[in-house]
Design a protein around this motif. Sequence first.
Motif, short mmCIF file in Angstrom:
data_model
loop_
_atom_site.label_atom_id
_atom_site.label_comp_id
_atom_site.label_asym_id
_atom_site.label_seq_id
_atom_site.Cartn_x
_atom_site.Cartn_y
_atom_site.Cartn_z
N MET A 12 0.83 -1.21 0.01
CA MET A 12 -0.07 0.18 0.16
C MET A 12 0.80 1.37 -0.12
O MET A 12 0.62 2.14 -0.82
CB MET A 12 -1.02 -0.10 1.14
N TYR A 19 2.01 7.03 -6.89
CA TYR A 19 0.85 7.84 -7.50
C TYR A 19 1.62 9.28 -7.50
O TYR A 19 2.05 9.86 -6.68
CB TYR A 19 -0.20 7.86 -6.43
N THR A 36 -10.38 6.45 -16.24
CA THR A 36 -9.07 6.09 -15.77
C THR A 36 -8.63 7.31 -14.19
O THR A 36 -8.28 6.65 -13.43
CB THR A 36 -8.07 5.93 -16.84
N ALA A 39 -10.77 6.67 -11.63
CA ALA A 39 -10.65 5.48 -10.77
C ALA A 39 -9.05 5.35 -10.04
O ALA A 39 -9.18 4.85 -8.93
CB ALA A 39 -10.52 4.22 -11.83
N LEU A 40 -8.02 5.91 -10.72
CA LEU A 40 -6.88 5.85 -10.04
C LEU A 40 -6.80 6.90 -8.82
O LEU A 40 -6.14 6.40 -7.78
CB LEU A 40 -5.73 6.44 -10.84
N GLY A 42 -9.56 7.75 -7.05
CA GLY A 42 -10.30 6.69 -5.91
C GLY A 42 -9.52 5.75 -5.27
O GLY A 42 -9.57 5.60 -4.08
N THR A 43 -8.81 5.14 -6.13
CA THR A 43 -7.92 4.11 -5.43
C THR A 43 -6.68 4.56 -4.66
O THR A 43 -6.71 4.19 -3.35
CB THR A 43 -7.21 3.27 -6.63
N TYR A 44 -6.19 5.83 -4.85
CA TYR A 44 -5.41 6.60 -4.27
C TYR A 44 -5.92 6.72 -2.94
O TYR A 44 -5.38 6.69 -1.65
CB TYR A 44 -4.64 7.83 -4.75
N ARG A 45 -6.95 7.42 -2.77
CA ARG A 45 -7.81 7.97 -1.62
C ARG A 45 -8.11 6.76 -0.92
O ARG A 45 -7.98 6.74 0.48
CB ARG A 45 -9.15 8.70 -2.11
N ASP A 46 -8.45 5.84 -1.24
CA ASP A 46 -8.99 4.42 -0.46
C ASP A 46 -7.68 3.96 0.18
O ASP A 46 -7.71 3.32 1.25
CB ASP A 46 -9.70 3.28 -1.57
N LEU A 47 -6.72 3.97 -0.60
CA LEU A 47 -5.23 3.35 0.02
C LEU A 47 -4.75 4.26 1.12
O LEU A 47 -4.31 3.89 2.04
CB LEU A 47 -4.35 3.22 -1.18
#
Length: 134
Positions: A12, A19, A36, A39-40, A42-47
């Motif tokens: 993580m 990023y 894209t 999505a990226l 959102g993935t960064y935020r969730d991580l």
Amino acid sequence: MERPGDAELTAMLAALDLYDGPFLADAPYFDPAAATRDALSGTYRDLAVAATRALCERGQYLRAASIGRRGIERDPYCEEIYRSVAAAYLAAGDTAAAARIRESCRTKMYDDLGISIDWDQAESGRRSAAVTRL
């Protein structure tokens, strides 16, 4: 969500370091990239939220706050990141820093979005206490 193992946390943190901001940021109106990019982001935020919580669970409160603050820089409208950072500061015993994060969230949401956010430090304190019991 179950607690990530050491290898998962390491992955993580590595992903967060990789990023480099929004995908094709120099072409914000290039529609094929929008999905894209979102999505990226959102993935960064969730991580960022997951890593902040995982570091808190390991007692690495100031490192958790640092990772969370990076998340706030990338997504200043994600209340969950602010809450995670405030909980990390409270767990570290820095109530003043937690109050500053809370106020920063409240101000940002109200000034930019017209949204009133009202969460108290007692709630964050309960979260940090739950983290320290793990």
